[in-house]
Design a protein around this motif. Structure first.
Motif, PDB file in Angstrom:
ATOM      1  N   ALA A 146       0.820  -1.217   0.000  1.00 44.05           N
ATOM      2  CA  ALA A 146       0.000   0.000   0.000  1.00 44.05           C
ATOM      3  C   ALA A 146       0.851   1.262   0.000  1.00 44.05           C
ATOM      4  CB  ALA A 146      -0.925  -0.006   1.217  1.00 44.05           C
ATOM      5  N   VAL A 147       2.012   1.216   0.650  1.00 43.12           N
ATOM      6  CA  VAL A 147       2.869   2.411   0.703  1.00 43.12           C
ATOM      7  C   VAL A 147       3.876   2.433  -0.437  1.00 43.12           C
ATOM      8  CG1 VAL A 147       2.604   2.602   3.200  1.00 43.12           C
ATOM      9  CG2 VAL A 147       4.574   1.371   2.282  1.00 43.12           C
ATOM     10  N   ARG A 148       3.838   1.405  -1.300  1.00 46.16           N
ATOM     11  CA  ARG A 148       4.693   1.341  -2.490  1.00 46.16           C
ATOM     12  C   ARG A 148       3.846   0.947  -3.698  1.00 46.16           C
ATOM     13  NH1 ARG A 148      10.027   2.832  -2.662  1.00 46.16           N
ATOM     14  NH2 ARG A 148      10.413   1.129  -4.126  1.00 46.16           N
ATOM     15  N   PRO A 149       2.798   1.727  -4.032  1.00 46.69           N
ATOM     16  CA  PRO A 149       1.890   1.317  -5.121  1.00 46.69           C
ATOM     17  C   PRO A 149       2.630   1.244  -6.460  1.00 46.69           C
ATOM     18  CG  PRO A 149       1.509   3.613  -4.506  1.00 46.69           C
ATOM     19  CD  PRO A 149       2.432   3.040  -3.471  1.00 46.69           C
ATOM     20  N   GLY A 150       2.360   0.168  -7.198  1.00 43.24           N
ATOM     21  CA  GLY A 150       2.970   0.007  -8.507  1.00 43.24           C
ATOM     22  C   GLY A 150       4.465  -0.223  -8.463  1.00 43.24           C
ATOM     23  N   ASP A 151       4.977  -0.681  -7.330  1.00 44.10           N
ATOM     24  CA  ASP A 151       6.423  -0.821  -7.161  1.00 44.10           C
ATOM     25  C   ASP A 151       6.935  -2.063  -7.897  1.00 44.10           C
ATOM     26  OD1 ASP A 151       9.012  -0.514  -6.239  1.00 44.10           O
ATOM     27  OD2 ASP A 151       8.616  -1.569  -4.363  1.00 44.10           O
ATOM     28  N   SER A 152       8.022  -1.885  -8.655  1.00 43.86           N
ATOM     29  CA  SER A 152       8.648  -3.020  -9.344  1.00 43.86           C
ATOM     30  C   SER A 152       9.980  -3.399  -8.707  1.00 43.86           C
ATOM     31  CB  SER A 152       8.863  -2.684 -10.824  1.00 43.86           C
ATOM     32  OG  SER A 152       9.694  -1.543 -10.960  1.00 43.86           O
ATOM     33  N   THR A 153      10.348  -2.699  -7.627  1.00 45.52           N
ATOM     34  CA  THR A 153      11.598  -2.979  -6.926  1.00 45.52           C
ATOM     35  C   THR A 153      11.501  -4.298  -6.167  1.00 45.52           C
ATOM     36  OG1 THR A 153      11.807  -0.598  -6.613  1.00 45.52           O
ATOM     37  CG2 THR A 153      13.323  -1.978  -5.377  1.00 45.52           C
ATOM     38  N   ASP A 154      12.630  -4.959  -5.958  1.00 47.21           N
ATOM     39  CA  ASP A 154      12.670  -6.196  -5.188  1.00 47.21           C
ATOM     40  C   ASP A 154      12.052  -5.948  -3.813  1.00 47.21           C
ATOM     41  OD1 ASP A 154      13.227  -8.486  -3.803  1.00 47.21           O
ATOM     42  OD2 ASP A 154      15.401  -8.365  -3.989  1.00 47.21           O
ATOM     43  N   PRO A 155      10.898  -6.554  -3.511  1.00 43.08           N
ATOM     44  CA  PRO A 155      10.231  -6.256  -2.229  1.00 43.08           C
ATOM     45  C   PRO A 155      11.048  -6.678  -1.016  1.00 43.08           C
ATOM     46  CG  PRO A 155       9.167  -8.102  -3.341  1.00 43.08           C
ATOM     47  CD  PRO A 155      10.127  -7.517  -4.324  1.00 43.08           C
ATOM     48  N   SER A 156      11.905  -7.697  -1.177  1.00 42.37           N
ATOM     49  CA  SER A 156      12.700  -8.126  -0.022  1.00 42.37           C
ATOM     50  C   SER A 156      13.700  -7.055   0.384  1.00 42.37           C
ATOM     51  CB  SER A 156      13.431  -9.439  -0.330  1.00 42.37           C
ATOM     52  OG  SER A 156      14.373  -9.267  -1.374  1.00 42.37           O
ATOM     53  N   ASP A 157      14.273  -6.361  -0.600  1.00 42.21           N
ATOM     54  CA  ASP A 157      15.208  -5.284  -0.291  1.00 42.21           C
ATOM     55  C   ASP A 157      14.481  -4.103   0.331  1.00 42.21           C
ATOM     56  OD1 ASP A 157      18.096  -4.135  -0.840  1.00 42.21           O
ATOM     57  OD2 ASP A 157      16.693  -2.576  -1.478  1.00 42.21           O
ATOM     58  N   VAL A 158      13.292  -3.789  -0.206  1.00 39.45           N
ATOM     59  CA  VAL A 158      12.515  -2.671   0.328  1.00 39.45           C
ATOM     60  C   VAL A 158      12.080  -2.963   1.756  1.00 39.45           C
ATOM     61  CG1 VAL A 158      10.407  -1.314   0.078  1.00 39.45           C
ATOM     62  CG2 VAL A 158      11.740  -1.927  -1.951  1.00 39.45           C
ATOM     63  N   TYR A 159      11.616  -4.187   2.011  1.00 35.41           N
ATOM     64  CA  TYR A 159      11.195  -4.531   3.365  1.00 35.41           C
ATOM     65  C   TYR A 159      12.376  -4.468   4.327  1.00 35.41           C
ATOM     66  CZ  TYR A 159       9.368  -6.957   7.414  1.00 35.41           C
ATOM     67  OH  TYR A 159       8.999  -7.266   8.704  1.00 35.41           O
TER      68      TYR A 159
END
Length: 385
Positions: free
Chosen positions: A16-29
């Motif tokens: 929800a706080v990264r709408p449309g995100d294509s970045t690696d979610p593991s790195d973002v988390y």
């Protein structure tokens, strides 16, 4: 599930706080976790992430590897609580905040000049992009005089009308006058907060911060739900200085926090200016100090600011403020509620051993007192809240 993996609830809030995100979610988390673990400007964490990336750095930090990280782990691990991470993401979702990481189009690239002390991630309310506009930081005293607020409004209004984005800290006094004038001129303005973007501070500027988010952006390095503290205000000042192409101190006393922003601007090589005031005015003593000791440029109008953007010097900086660790220690203390060394360490982000040493020195100075149960409180000579 480990510290490297979000719970289903956290994963949903992260989306929800990264709408449309294509970045690696593991790195973002992993950056969300780091954002909760460390205090702003933690250079050890910054260097670790720059070397290994956020996810691998988090794995190393939460393992028994790299024994040289033991002092840092002692600071970080008490905050490794899944509920705190989930709470930050949930608060951000409710506030419609966005989580911004280096490499995102919205990332303020000027912050990269802070190297290992650059923010690991940022939270943002509002989405008006101002990256292409010249960005001028205007800062000054909360207890501003009519002269200070008037000059601040004139500068901010003229700069915003000419296409600059005005960045400040949303405090009462000079900051508020700058934001309001930029908005009145139809321009963009940026507020950088010391607490979470979901916690308007000061409370009296809640409506103003809403207007800033609609026209520009409200940024913070601390997670949603986090309270502003003295240390976080000081750490926030480095972001204001780094985010700007030039910094101007409008009105400030001899020991104003605005001089901390000026010191960061000088160390980053940002053009630095100050507005002079009456030589008899204590409210302008800090501005005169910037002109004399920091190599600041005398600013009397917006045209002076534009002229300054072409000049970069290497002023010397004098700063006799307490060490950051001491500021954080007293932020974590209370004069009314005695706290254990472990609790003080957790609240300050210091290792328990480090907190114990600093408390011992503070006790010798009469700034803290320990009761029979071994609990600590700030004395009238201390600075705890």
């Amino acid at each position: 599930m480990t510290a490297l993996d979000p719970s289903p609830r956290a994963a949903a809030d992260l989306a929800a706080v990264r709408p449309g995100d294509s970045t690696d979610p593991s790195d973002v988390y992993a950056r969300v976790v780091w954002n909760v673990l460390v205090e702003p400007g933690d250079g050890v964490a910054g260097a670790l992430i720059r070397t290994y990336g956020a996810r691998e750095a988090l794995r190393i930090a939460t393992s028994d590897e790299a024994p040289e990280l033991a002092p840092a782990r002692a600071r970080w691990m008490p905050r490794l609580q899944p509920t705190a991470i989930e709470a930050a993401l949930a608060s951000a979702r409710r506030a419609e905040a966005r989580f911004v990481v280096p490499g995102d189009p919205a990332w303020p690239t000027r912050l990269d000049d802070l190297d290992d002390h650059a923010p690991l991630a940022l939270w943002r309310r509002g989405g008006h992009e101002t990256a292409a506009a010249p960005t001028i930081a205007l800062v000054g005293a909360r207890a501003a005089t009519a002269y200070g607020e008037g000059v601040a409004a004139d500068l901010a209004g003229d700069l915003a009308a000419a296409g600059a984005a005005v960045v400040s800290g949303a405090a009462y006094g000079v900051d508020g006058a700058c934001h309001r004038a930029a908005l009145a001129a139809g321009g963009a303005t940026i507020a950088v907060l010391a607490g979470g973007v979901d916690r308007p501070y000061p409370r009296g500027h809640e409506a103003l911060l809403g207007q800033i988010a609609a026209r520009g952006a409200v940024w913070s390095e601390t997670p949603c739900g986090a309270a502003p503290t003295k240390w976080r205000f000081l750490a926030r000042n480095r972001l204001i200085a780094a985010m700007a192409d030039a910094v101007v101190v409008v009105e400030a006393g001899w020991r104003s926090g605005s001089l901390n922003t000026a010191a960061h601007a000088a160390s980053l090589g940002r053009p630095l200016g100050a507005v002079p005031g009456p030589v008899t005015s204590a409210a302008s003593a800090g501005c005169h100090r910037v002109l004399r000791e920091y190599g600041g440029v005398c600013i009397t109008s917006a045209s002076d600011v534009w002229d300054m953007l072409g000049a970069r010097g290497e002023p010397s900086v004098a700063d006799d403020r307490p060490a950051p660790e001491v500021v954080r220690l007293f932020d974590a203390l209370s004069a009314r509620s005695p706290r254990s060394t472990t609790e003080v360490a957790r609240r300050s982000g210091l290792a328990p051993d480090e907190a114990g040493v600093l408390l011992g020195f503070a006790e010798l100075e009469g700034r803290v007192a320990r009761d029979d149960a071994g609990l600590w409180r700030a004395t009238s000579a201390g600075e705890g809240r």
